[in-house]
Structures are given as C-alpha cells and as structure tokens.
Design a protein around this motif. Sequence first.
Motif, PDB file in Angstrom:
ATOM      1  N   ILE A 189     -63.319 -53.418  28.105  1.00 47.51           N
ATOM      2  CA  ILE A 189     -62.649 -52.614  27.066  1.00 47.51           C
ATOM      3  C   ILE A 189     -63.332 -51.250  26.989  1.00 47.51           C
ATOM      4  N   PHE A 190     -64.663 -51.264  27.021  1.00 49.90           N
ATOM      5  CA  PHE A 190     -65.389 -49.986  27.024  1.00 49.90           C
ATOM      6  C   PHE A 190     -65.003 -49.165  28.255  1.00 49.90           C
ATOM      7  N   GLU A 201     -65.993 -59.542  27.724  1.00 43.42           N
ATOM      8  CA  GLU A 201     -64.750 -58.799  27.838  1.00 43.42           C
ATOM      9  C   GLU A 201     -64.891 -57.400  27.248  1.00 43.42           C
ATOM     10  N   THR A 202     -65.819 -57.279  26.306  1.00 38.56           N
ATOM     11  CA  THR A 202     -66.051 -55.967  25.699  1.00 38.56           C
ATOM     12  C   THR A 202     -66.383 -54.920  26.766  1.00 38.56           C
ATOM     13  N   VAL A 222     -65.480 -64.900  25.945  1.00 39.23           N
ATOM     14  CA  VAL A 222     -64.847 -63.587  25.806  1.00 39.23           C
ATOM     15  C   VAL A 222     -65.840 -62.485  25.443  1.00 39.23           C
ATOM     16  N   ILE A 223     -67.085 -62.837  25.198  1.00 35.90           N
ATOM     17  CA  ILE A 223     -68.045 -61.787  24.835  1.00 35.90           C
ATOM     18  C   ILE A 223     -68.140 -60.679  25.897  1.00 35.90           C
ATOM     19  N   LEU A 272     -62.223 -49.216  29.784  1.00 40.65           N
ATOM     20  CA  LEU A 272     -60.879 -48.681  29.562  1.00 40.65           C
ATOM     21  C   LEU A 272     -60.934 -47.455  28.654  1.00 40.65           C
ATOM     22  N   LEU A 299     -66.345 -50.441  18.205  1.00 36.02           N
ATOM     23  CA  LEU A 299     -65.717 -49.995  19.456  1.00 36.02           C
ATOM     24  C   LEU A 299     -64.929 -51.130  20.100  1.00 36.02           C
ATOM     25  N   SER A 300     -65.386 -52.347  19.854  1.00 33.06           N
ATOM     26  CA  SER A 300     -64.713 -53.498  20.432  1.00 33.06           C
ATOM     27  C   SER A 300     -63.271 -53.605  19.917  1.00 33.06           C
ATOM     28  N   VAL A 337     -66.028 -63.368  16.803  1.00 34.78           N
ATOM     29  CA  VAL A 337     -67.261 -62.690  17.215  1.00 34.78           C
ATOM     30  C   VAL A 337     -67.628 -61.580  16.235  1.00 34.78           C
ATOM     31  N   GLU A 338     -66.720 -60.619  16.075  1.00 33.50           N
ATOM     32  CA  GLU A 338     -67.091 -59.448  15.281  1.00 33.50           C
ATOM     33  C   GLU A 338     -67.157 -59.760  13.789  1.00 33.50           C
ATOM     34  N   ARG A 389     -60.678 -63.488  18.956  1.00 35.61           N
ATOM     35  CA  ARG A 389     -62.046 -63.117  19.294  1.00 35.61           C
ATOM     36  C   ARG A 389     -62.606 -62.137  18.270  1.00 35.61           C
ATOM     37  N   THR A 436     -61.210 -51.325  19.832  1.00 34.42           N
ATOM     38  CA  THR A 436     -60.284 -50.513  20.624  1.00 34.42           C
ATOM     39  C   THR A 436     -59.428 -51.392  21.516  1.00 34.42           C
ATOM     40  N   ARG A 437     -59.827 -52.659  21.665  1.00 32.14           N
ATOM     41  CA  ARG A 437     -58.973 -53.566  22.430  1.00 32.14           C
ATOM     42  C   ARG A 437     -57.587 -53.674  21.799  1.00 32.14           C
ATOM     43  N   ALA A 495     -55.861 -51.081  23.539  1.00 30.17           N
ATOM     44  CA  ALA A 495     -55.940 -51.260  24.993  1.00 30.17           C
ATOM     45  C   ALA A 495     -55.040 -52.398  25.468  1.00 30.17           C
ATOM     46  N   HIS A 542     -57.315 -62.129  21.856  1.00 29.61           N
ATOM     47  CA  HIS A 542     -58.120 -60.982  21.459  1.00 29.61           C
ATOM     48  C   HIS A 542     -58.229 -60.887  19.940  1.00 29.61           C
TER      49      HIS A 542
END
Lengths: 647, 76
Positions: free
Chosen positions: B66-67, B62-63, B59-60, B69, A551-552, A621-622, A617, A554-555, A558, A614
Amino acid sequence: MLEVKQMNRAVIVGHKSIFRETVDALHKAKLFQIEDFNEDESGLHIGRPFDNIDEVSKKLIQIRSIANLLDIDEASSKKQDEQAVLSSLDDNLTKLDAEIDQMIDQRSKLENELKEIESLKKELIPFVNIPLDLDLYRGYEHLSVFSGSVKEDIESAVSKIISSYEIFYDAVKGTVVLFVTSDRSADVSELLAEYAFRELRVPNVSGMPSDSLSSIASKESTLLKQLEKIDTDIESVKQKYADFILASNELLSIEVQKSEAPLRIATSDSTFVIDGWVPQENYAELERIVESATNGRAFVSKEEVKEEDEKDIPIEYNNSKTTAPFQEVMDLYSRPSYKEIDPTALIFISFPLFYGMILGDMGYALFLMTVAFIIKKAISSDTVKSLMNILIYCQISAFLFGIIYGEAFGFSIASVHTEHGVTEGLIKGFETITLFASPIAGEMITYPVHRTHIVMTMIVVTVLVGLLHVNLGYIVGFINVNKKHGFSEAMFEKGSWIVVELGIILAVLGYLGMLPTIVGIAVFLIGFIMLVKGEGIKGPIELPSLVSNPLSYTRIIAVGLSSISIASTVNLIAFDMMWKPGTPIGVMTIFAILVFLLGHGLNSVLSIIAPGLHALRLQYVEFFGKFYEGGGRKYDPFGFIRKHTEE
Amino acid sequence: MVTETLYMDPAGLKAIGAGIAIGLTGLGSAIAEKDIGSAAIGAMTENESLFGKGLILTVIPETIVIFGLVVAILII
C-alpha cells in the motif's frame, strides 16, 4: 450496548432427593452455566450420574449407529412431539434394529458374492477363446500344463526343442496353454521365459470357459438386481424413519446431557452444590424457576465475584438485534473480556463505512445485496444469516458511496471532464458539477466525486479518516484502562498518545509560523515522557505507528482504484474493442455481452473479498490494536437447542 | 558539428519509477505473506479459532505494498 452482559455467580444447594428435579429445571431454563467442580480438600465429591444413564446411553449408541448406517443427514425435519417419540421409542428401536441388521447383513453378503464373481470373471476371460474344458487342465501325473500369456505365437519355437506336445494359442488375448511331458518341463519353462511368459491361474470351475462366463454374467445381473432392491428397501426405511431417528437422537442426547450433569457438580452424601454463572438480568428468574421446581427446597444464593475470578466469567454479548450480526466478526477475532468495552457497536459503523468507501459502486452494491438476500432466504444456518446481514449492511453503505462517487459497474454515471475533452456518462445529460478546489494538488472537487481524478485529495482524506479511527481506538482504550486501573494509568498509557499527537500538530503549526515552535516540542516531550512511563520501552518503539497506521488507511482509496480499474477494463474490452454500442449488432455483440457478464461476475466476487478483508484488517490491526484485549470465554448455558422435537 | 543526443522522456522515467515502487513492494509483501500465511494455515489446522489472529498476521505486510502504491501515485 457497549458492555457485555453483567454476570452473577450463583450457587444452588439442596438435598439429593431433589437433585434430579433441579437439574431438569436448569436444563429447561437454559440460563445457568455450570462451573465444573474439581475435587479439593472441602470433603465434597464429584457426583455420580443419574441411574438411567446406562440404559439411555445404550439406546443413544444404538440410534446413532442406525443413523450412521442409513446415512441420515441433519436436514431440517418436521418437529416431533416429545411424548409421542418417547412412547414409541423402545418399540421402534427394536423393530428398526432387527430390520436394518438383516438388510445390512444381506447387503454385505451380496456385495461379497459380487466381488467373488468379479474376480472369477477376470480369471476366466483369458481362457474364453480356448476350446478346452477347464477340467482338462489339471489332474495329470506325467504331463505338465503351462497356462499363461505370451507376446507371440511360440509353437514353432516349442517344436524345435520337443516333439510331443499339445498347444493351444489364442492370438487375440495372447493366451497360451501348453501340455508337455513332465521330464521336459524344465526346458520348456526356460524357453517360455524368453517369450515373456506370464503364468495365469486356471479358474477353479469346470466346463467350457465361455459357458461358465455366460452363466456368471446372468448370475451377476440377478445379484445386482437383488442389491438394488435392498438399497431401495433401505432407502424406504430411511424415508420412513428419518424424522423419528433425528428426534429420538435429540431426545436421548438431552437425556444423556442431563444424566451426566452430576459429573460436573459437587455432592456430599446427601446434598448437592451447583456452582455457576447466570446473567444478572436473569437471576430473579433463576431463583423463581428453581423454587417452583423444588417447592422451595433448594436454596439459591448470589456470590461475590472476586477480582481474580474475573477472567473466568463467561461472556454474553448484550447488543441490539441490528448490531448483533457483527458479533460474528468479533468472535472471529476473540470475545471481549468481562470489563472491557464491547466494540461490536463501533465496528457496526466503521466496518460497513470502510467497505462502502472502498467499493462505492451502485451496480455491484445492488447485485451483491440481491445475492445476499437470496442466500439468506435459502440457507437456515445462523452463522450464514449473520454473515449475509453483514454483507447487506456493507452493500447499503457501498450503494450510498456509489451515489457520492457516481459509479455503476465501473461506468461513471455523470460526464467526466478532463484535459482530453468530455466523456459522456452513463446517464446522458447528467453533467458533473464543479463544487470547489481542493487545497491539495489543485484538484477540483466535483459532484459526483470522480475518485480516479482526485487521487491526491482522496489519499489525504483517507489518512484523516484513519487518524480519526485510530484516535477513537485510543479513547476506547483510555476508557478501558480507566475502568480497570484508574485515571492516572489511563492517562499515561493511552492519553499520552493523544498528547504526543497534539505535540506534533502544534509543532507543525509552529513550523507554519502560527505559534512558537517550542510549544509544540514541549508538548511532544511531555507526551513522550508520559508514554515511557505508561508503556515502558514498548511506547517509543511503537511511536512510528502513529505515522504508519493512518497511512495504512490509504488502502481505502488504493483498493477502490484497483476495483474501478478492473471494472472499466472489462467495460473497455466489451463495449469498445469488441462491439461499440450504436454499431450494427452481430456475433461480436454476443461475445461482448459474455465478456461483460463474466468480467463483472469475477469482479463482484473480488468486491466481497478485497474490500471485505481490507476493511476487516483496518478494524483488527489498526483499531483493535489500540485497546482490545479479548480472550473472553463464551457463555454456554446448561441446556440444549432443540431442532427436531418440541415439548 | 552536430551531436546526436538521446533524450529520455521524463514522463517515461517517472512511469518506470512508479512501476519499480509497486513491483518491489509487491514482491516484499508477497515474500513476507507467504511465510506467515503458511504458518497461519498450519496453526489453523491445529486450532480453528485462530482464524482471526492468522488473518491479521497474514495481512500485516500488506501495508508495504500500500505504501508502494502511495509512493507510485506521488511520483506520477
């Protein structure tokens, strides 16, 4: 490509008579990373620096202090010949030292004088309008002199309490000088206190204050001239010797580095043992270099790398020139450890891909690409070059997605059909072609893909991209664990995630009636048990990340939408509210163009930062979270990168 | 008898809902990021190589926005 360079542990042993030659050869080859020796019970000792160290480091300090005094910067200079610099080093150094010492001395003397004059000037200024020789202010037995500043004329007040006095008052500067007999001085000072009297020191010079002041001014201007001359002299010395200073600083640094090398090396009374690392591909070369430098009298041997030493192995990337810039992105996070996959080549694809998907604008891509090329040409730093290369890759991707999305500076290049009618695109007559209906929310997929009109579809697409990326992470993790700890552990630790996902997919299919639901649940449970076995309690706790991580992604849509919004708002303000193309050109046209340039300038900067951070990131992260350990030590071979000299 | 009824436009309520979703998640992210960010900068002044890790930690949260949004888009 996906692995870091293989390293060999090498040991070089020889007699001390060839110590210097060996170190010189190693330094020149720049292949061998010396492992520092710590004294232990082996009976070996840390070596002593070579004999010339005192002299060399003294000269180095001298040259560095000169460089410091002259304020020489590391500008790229012409490369100097090593021999020429060395032969003239001593002469030049003494000459320079004497010359500069003298100049600096003189400069500080002048500066001191100037400072004194300044303070004298400050003291004199209040007295300048009082027509009294400064000698007359002091040297009385029965008179007290009050000199200072007051707020208003105090003569009338003074005349009330004493009859014999002499007063001078300058109304412009508020200075008062008052002569009274000593026996009444206490009364007078009390009175003065009422008028906010502040005492001023009488300058320690003689003559009329105004005369002193003008002579001081002329003295000051000569001093300033002298100072200026010395500064130009220093500047000319700097111009003349800058190249020499940079070159000799470099040569002496190299010399010191070599002379101090024994401090890192094990020695006995008559032998030395150099322990260290060399890339496998360069081992033969190392052998050859040491042999030719010492006529075969030093002995090079390979050592087995024990498993517990693996964390000490220095890491050197092994990437092609194309993917190499992304090593900077890796280093920003952490260097890979020795046995894991080096993901540089993977982020070479995924980072620009995500960046492009987010930005996806031909106008910005071309503009930023031009900027990146210009910066790359203008700045010689390697780090900046790599970063600019990354930016260029990203802009290529952004341009390609710009073609897919059909966007340039927030305008759509094709016409847009909505329920409110048809809006003409940037290219007249370029009609949007409807391709097929998306299975999500009844949105129509068209060419160009109008992101703003198929948001739901784009969200699903980006989540799918995320799923792929995250699973790639699990697969890489599987390979890493398999390499380190074997297949079964890899299966439990990383494979279990994929089994869990499979279970969820089967369960969904079951829910849709294509399969018995029990199959999906069974697979999910198997995966879950494997996960608990592989990762312990951490596994189930992290289970929700299976949803939150994709889901992250989706940035991607966005952040892209926010960039489009800013761009089209700028366009709206400039070319709709302020001035409509087609209407007569006037003052507002200029403002419209100004708004357009400034707005898009700002959005260009944001277009580096937002999509860049982004996309980064998502990697860190992911993606990296699924497999990456890092923590490798940088391979830093013994040697020196010459900038100002050549051999 | 005629009663006057005030209708609330469903589209308006949706917009308010979407706004709340974005606004509150934005605040949430901001509050979380402010603490992490200042700590990360503190760590970076001690050791510059922590930039990468600091960035990730910052930035963690930041999710969350986003959710927010995504939810807002789903509402509208």
